[in-house]
Design an enzyme around this catalytic site. Structure first.
Site, PDB file in Angstrom:
ATOM      1  CE  LYS A  57      -4.038  -1.920  -0.003  1.00  0.00           C
ATOM      2  NZ  LYS A  57      -4.883  -1.818  -1.211  1.00  0.00           N
ATOM      3  CE  LYS A 112     -11.385  -4.461  -4.393  1.00  0.00           C
ATOM      4  NZ  LYS A 112     -10.234  -4.176  -5.222  1.00  0.00           N
TER       5      LYS A 112
END
Length: 367
Positions: free
Chosen positions: A165, A265
């Protein structure tokens, strides 16, 4: 076959490893899931799950799901759950937008249909392309030492693919990623995921300073155009995630040449129906594909696994095992994970044996 009853459950799923941190100080302590059970007049039940990552990640929030399902569900009573395209059109007719609310309902219809046909869901999604899919694990935002240590521990546990991240202070993230890359063996697959946290200026700064590191850049900026402006100077592959919200957006990404790969997603796209459609078109257009979701436990992870394993292996990037992230159980079995690879459970439909006793009392029921 007709839909006879629908139940919806609210299940909070705390994270095993504590708070999940990403760019811009965004943090979540749990998945806040809605689980749906749809039962037919023949007594077959299908299950679906949707869990937003807080209120900040997608255009979805947990309270919205809990409010929306009771608005849509009454319109599905008496419908044939096997008419999956028609179910989708009906939901769009009676409730405009908000695809995330429809995701668990759509998933439950797919599960019910496959269970009634006594076939695994992967068969209905195009057929099984391989036995297992390679998993990646996330190195969440933290200090340089924390992220390097987590990456090193993850590799020691047998995982070979990391999503690191980024998307915070650029100079700090350059230091973090450099430390992570130095802490893991050469050949480790690294994705640097900014979760749309940067401006093009910041993303170019990061890309220029990290040219010597082998990684894939994931969703550095918000819009397709911003990401395309970064891609023009990039000497690395780019994957887009948050930008893929519909078939139309996926086709625009292809038109602009804005990415090499896509992360699809399920809840962002409105369920298994749209995810499969976009996946199949994207594969034909040459994209690399990851199928996952915004969160969930055994049910949602199983749906992700079925969609992943029906994606051609040469076009599949990797998958993620969300059921391993959370401290609660919703079923008596789970998608099997061996080492760094995940398969699908045995049995028809999703293959998940949900235990209603683990879910508590439904917050909504109609039939």
């Amino acid at each position: 076959m007709k839909i006879k009853s629908i139940k919806a459950y609210h299940v909070v799923q705390p994270f095993v490893d504590g708070p999940y941190r990403m760019s811009k100080g965004r943090v979540a302590d749990c998945f806040d899931a809605v689980i749906v059970a749809i039962t037919s007049d023949s007594g077959v039940t299908g299950w679906g799950e949707m869990a937003p990552l807080g209120n900040f990640y997608s255009a979805a929030f947990p309270a919205g799901t809990r409010a929306g399902v009771p608005e849509i569900a009454p319109h599905l009573i008496g419908q044939d759950p096997r008419g999956l395209a028609g179910i989708g059109r009906l939901m769009d007719t009676v409730f405009k937008g908000h695809p995330y609310i429809k995701s668990a309902l759509d998933m439950a219809c797919w599960d019910l249909t496959a269970r009634a046909a006594d076939v695994p869901l992967v068969t209905m999604l195009g057929g099984r392309e391989s036995e297992t899919a390679e998993l990646y694990r996330v190195v969440t935002h933290g200090t340089v030492d924390q992220m390097a240590a987590l990456a090193k521990r993850t590799i020691a546990e047998g995982c070979h693919r990391l999503q690191v991240k980024v998307g915070g202070n650029v100079r700090d993230d350059i230091e973090r990623v450099t430390a992570v890359a130095s802490a893991v063996p050469k050949g480790t697959v690294i994705f640097c995921d900014a979760n749309a946290g940067w401006t093009p200026y910041q993303a170019r700064q990061f890309a220029d300073a990290t040219r010597g590191i082998d990684y894939t850049f994931e969703q550095p900026c918000t819009t397709i155009e911003e990401n395309m402006s970064v891609r023009r100077m990039l000497d690395k592959p780019m994957v887009l995630d948050e930008s893929v919200t519909s078939l139309g957006e996926m086709l625009e990404i292809h038109r602009q040449g804005a990415a090499d790969g896509l992360t699809l997603k399920i809840s962002r796209l409105g369920g298994v129906t749209q995810t499969r459609l976009i996946r199949d078109v994207a594969v034909d257009l040459g994209f690399m594909i990851t199928v996952e979701d915004t969160g969930g436990a055994e049910i949602d992870t199983a749906a992700m696994a079925h969609l992943s394993l029906s994606t051609p292996e040469e076009r599949r990037l990797h998958a993620i095992a969300f059921h391993e992230w959370v401290t609660v159980r919703t079923a008596t079995n789970k998608p099997p994970v061996t080492g760094s690879r995940m398969g699908i459970p045995d049995g028809p439909g999703l293959g998940i044996d949900v235990d209603p006793g683990l879910l508590g009392k439904p917050f909504f029921e109609i039939g």
